[in-house]
Design a protein around this motif. Structure first.
Motif, short mmCIF file in Angstrom:
data_model
loop_
_atom_site.label_atom_id
_atom_site.label_comp_id
_atom_site.label_asym_id
_atom_site.label_seq_id
_atom_site.Cartn_x
_atom_site.Cartn_y
_atom_site.Cartn_z
N ARG A 65 14.34 -10.56 2.74
CA ARG A 65 13.17 -10.39 3.61
C ARG A 65 12.82 -8.93 3.81
NH1 ARG A 65 14.08 -15.22 8.15
NH2 ARG A 65 13.52 -16.93 6.71
N GLY A 66 13.81 -8.06 3.75
CA GLY A 66 13.54 -6.63 3.83
C GLY A 66 12.69 -6.18 2.66
N PHE A 67 13.00 -6.68 1.48
CA PHE A 67 12.20 -6.35 0.29
C PHE A 67 10.78 -6.89 0.43
CE2 PHE A 67 10.77 -8.32 -3.80
CZ PHE A 67 10.27 -7.15 -4.37
N HIS A 68 10.65 -8.09 0.98
CA HIS A 68 9.32 -8.66 1.19
C HIS A 68 8.49 -7.81 2.14
CE1 HIS A 68 10.19 -13.07 -0.23
NE2 HIS A 68 10.31 -12.17 -1.17
N ARG A 69 9.12 -7.28 3.16
CA ARG A 69 8.40 -6.39 4.08
C ARG A 69 7.96 -5.11 3.38
NH1 ARG A 69 12.38 -8.37 7.76
NH2 ARG A 69 13.73 -6.60 7.29
N ASP A 70 8.86 -4.57 2.54
CA ASP A 70 8.52 -3.36 1.78
C ASP A 70 7.36 -3.64 0.82
OD1 ASP A 70 10.54 -1.96 3.03
OD2 ASP A 70 11.99 -2.27 1.40
N LEU A 71 7.39 -4.81 0.18
CA LEU A 71 6.35 -5.16 -0.77
C LEU A 71 5.01 -5.39 -0.06
CD1 LEU A 71 6.28 -5.48 -3.83
CD2 LEU A 71 6.63 -7.94 -3.53
N GLN A 72 5.08 -5.96 1.12
CA GLN A 72 3.87 -6.17 1.91
C GLN A 72 3.27 -4.83 2.33
OE1 GLN A 72 2.18 -8.72 2.31
NE2 GLN A 72 1.05 -8.68 4.24
N SER A 73 4.11 -3.90 2.76
CA SER A 73 3.64 -2.57 3.13
C SER A 73 3.04 -1.84 1.94
CB SER A 73 4.79 -1.74 3.72
OG SER A 73 5.30 -2.34 4.90
N PHE A 74 3.68 -2.01 0.79
CA PHE A 74 3.18 -1.40 -0.44
C PHE A 74 1.77 -1.90 -0.76
CE2 PHE A 74 2.48 -2.24 -4.97
CZ PHE A 74 2.53 -0.96 -5.50
N GLN A 75 1.57 -3.21 -0.69
CA GLN A 75 0.27 -3.80 -1.01
C GLN A 75 -0.82 -3.29 -0.06
OE1 GLN A 75 -1.19 -6.77 -3.45
NE2 GLN A 75 -2.12 -4.82 -2.92
N GLN A 76 -0.46 -3.11 1.20
CA GLN A 76 -1.45 -2.65 2.18
C GLN A 76 -1.76 -1.17 2.03
OE1 GLN A 76 0.61 -3.89 5.71
NE2 GLN A 76 -0.28 -5.95 5.70
N LYS A 77 -0.80 -0.41 1.52
CA LYS A 77 -0.98 1.04 1.42
C LYS A 77 -1.71 1.46 0.16
CE LYS A 77 1.61 5.40 1.60
NZ LYS A 77 2.94 6.02 1.77
N TYR A 78 -1.39 0.85 -0.96
CA TYR A 78 -1.93 1.28 -2.25
C TYR A 78 -3.02 0.32 -2.71
CZ TYR A 78 2.10 4.35 -2.22
OH TYR A 78 3.03 5.29 -1.87
N LYS A 79 -4.26 0.71 -2.53
CA LYS A 79 -5.39 -0.17 -2.85
C LYS A 79 -5.64 -0.27 -4.35
CE LYS A 79 -5.91 -0.80 1.49
NZ LYS A 79 -5.40 -2.07 2.07
N SER A 80 -5.07 0.64 -5.13
CA SER A 80 -5.25 0.58 -6.59
C SER A 80 -4.19 -0.28 -7.26
CB SER A 80 -5.23 1.98 -7.19
OG SER A 80 -3.99 2.63 -6.91
N ALA A 81 -3.39 -0.99 -6.45
CA ALA A 81 -2.35 -1.86 -6.99
C ALA A 81 -2.54 -3.28 -6.47
CB ALA A 81 -0.97 -1.35 -6.61
N SER A 82 -2.04 -4.24 -7.22
CA SER A 82 -2.05 -5.64 -6.79
C SER A 82 -0.67 -6.25 -7.03
CB SER A 82 -3.09 -6.46 -7.57
OG SER A 82 -4.38 -6.22 -7.08
N VAL A 83 -0.16 -6.89 -6.00
CA VAL A 83 1.10 -7.63 -6.13
C VAL A 83 0.75 -9.07 -6.50
CG1 VAL A 83 3.15 -8.47 -4.95
CG2 VAL A 83 2.28 -6.17 -4.45
N ILE A 84 1.38 -9.57 -7.55
CA ILE A 84 1.15 -10.94 -8.01
C ILE A 84 2.47 -11.69 -7.97
CG2 ILE A 84 0.42 -12.41 -9.92
CD1 ILE A 84 -1.38 -10.12 -10.85
N TYR A 85 2.51 -12.74 -7.17
CA TYR A 85 3.73 -13.53 -7.03
C TYR A 85 3.72 -14.68 -8.05
CZ TYR A 85 7.40 -16.44 -5.00
OH TYR A 85 8.53 -17.18 -4.82
#
Length: 275
Positions: A65-85
């Motif tokens: 869950r810690g990684f999921h929080r980091d990944l969520q923060s990453f997605q919100q911070k970097y608009k030129s990136a997309s996380v695809i599950y």
């Protein structure tokens, strides 16, 4: 490279919505967190440069869950990136339990993936939903990629007007070299290629992500290379080589090559035997 195919009847007149010159992106059938299909790839990904492909499952989710929080923060911070599950589970409710509350995109679930259950699952309307989501498309499966039936050439642009088979979840995990979950790959849209596979979850920690993302955005890999290891250990490796050569010289050349004890005795004599 996969050859163009006839457009499925259900997509006639709207297949152009999947137009993209990128060999990976054009083969993905993506959904928003709200469950809406992303059809106009060119428009949605116009400003995107990096795709973070995350293959996961419900099993063991409590431990990351810690990684999921980091990944969520990453997605919100970097608009030129997309996380695809990419879900590797066999029930849609398992996918939804992971992406609930997240801003990530996800690969459509009903795609006949190779790891889908055989027979009728517990959810009675599963097969009906499958047909509705697939819209007559024949998804590219893992076995076909492994056998070389379909080959995708990365690093080049494709003719975006040609229809090609979309990738199933299972098919994409083969391209990502997924051995277990979680598994993260980084894909660079401008150069149309994977930058890194099986990326460490620690790469997304707050103290690491800024540096790593700049590397990915620039089209470089953060993976450890053999050349990096050699460069950092060059003096250690040099000493190891010299030690091996010394060992063989003494063993096969005789005591005359065993000069280290002589040197040590000389040094000891200079210090009056105090060493």
């Amino acid at each position: 490279m996969s050859s163009p195919m006839d457009i499925p009847p259900d997509l006639v007149g709207q297949s152009g919505l999947y137009n993209s010159p990128d060999p990976l992106l054009r083969r993905l059938r993506l959904e928003t967190p709200e469950g809406k299909s992303i059809n106009n790839l060119s428009k949605y990904f116009a400003e995107k440069e990096v795709l973070v492909l995350y293959a996961g499952s419900e099993f063991g989710e409590n431990n990351i869950r810690g990684f999921h929080r980091d990944l969520q923060s990453f997605q919100q911070k970097y608009k030129s990136a997309s996380v695809i599950y990419i879900s590797t589970d066999v029930l849609e409710k398992q996918l939804k339990s992971i992406i609930q509350g997240k801003t990530w995109l996800n690969l459509t679930f009903f795609d006949n993936s190779d790891f889908a259950p055989i027979g009728e699952p517990d959810e009675k309307d599963w097969s009906v939903n499958l047909q509705e989501v697939k819209r007559g498309e024949d998804f590219l499966q893992a076995g076909e990629i492994e056998l070389g039936v379909e080959k995708i050439q990365f690093g080049i642009e494709e003719n975006e007007n040609d229809y090609v088979r979309p990738l199933s979840r299972a098919g994409l995990t083969i391209l990502m070299n997924v051995f277990s979950t979680p598994s993260i790959s980084i894909y660079h849209l401008p150069t149309h290629q994977f930058l890194a596979k099986n990326v460490s979850m620690n790469s997304f920690k707050p103290e690491n992500i800024d540096k790593n993302y700049q590397i990915w955005k620039g089209g470089e890999s953060t993976s450890i290379k053999i050349s990096d290891i050699i460069n950092k250990m060059k003096w250690t490796l040099l000493l190891l080589v010299l030690a091996i050569l010394y060992h063989f010289a003494v063993r096969f050349g005789g005591e005359q090559y065993d000069f280290i004890p002589k040197i040590m005795n000389g040094i000891n004599g200079k210090f009056g035997g105090k060493i």
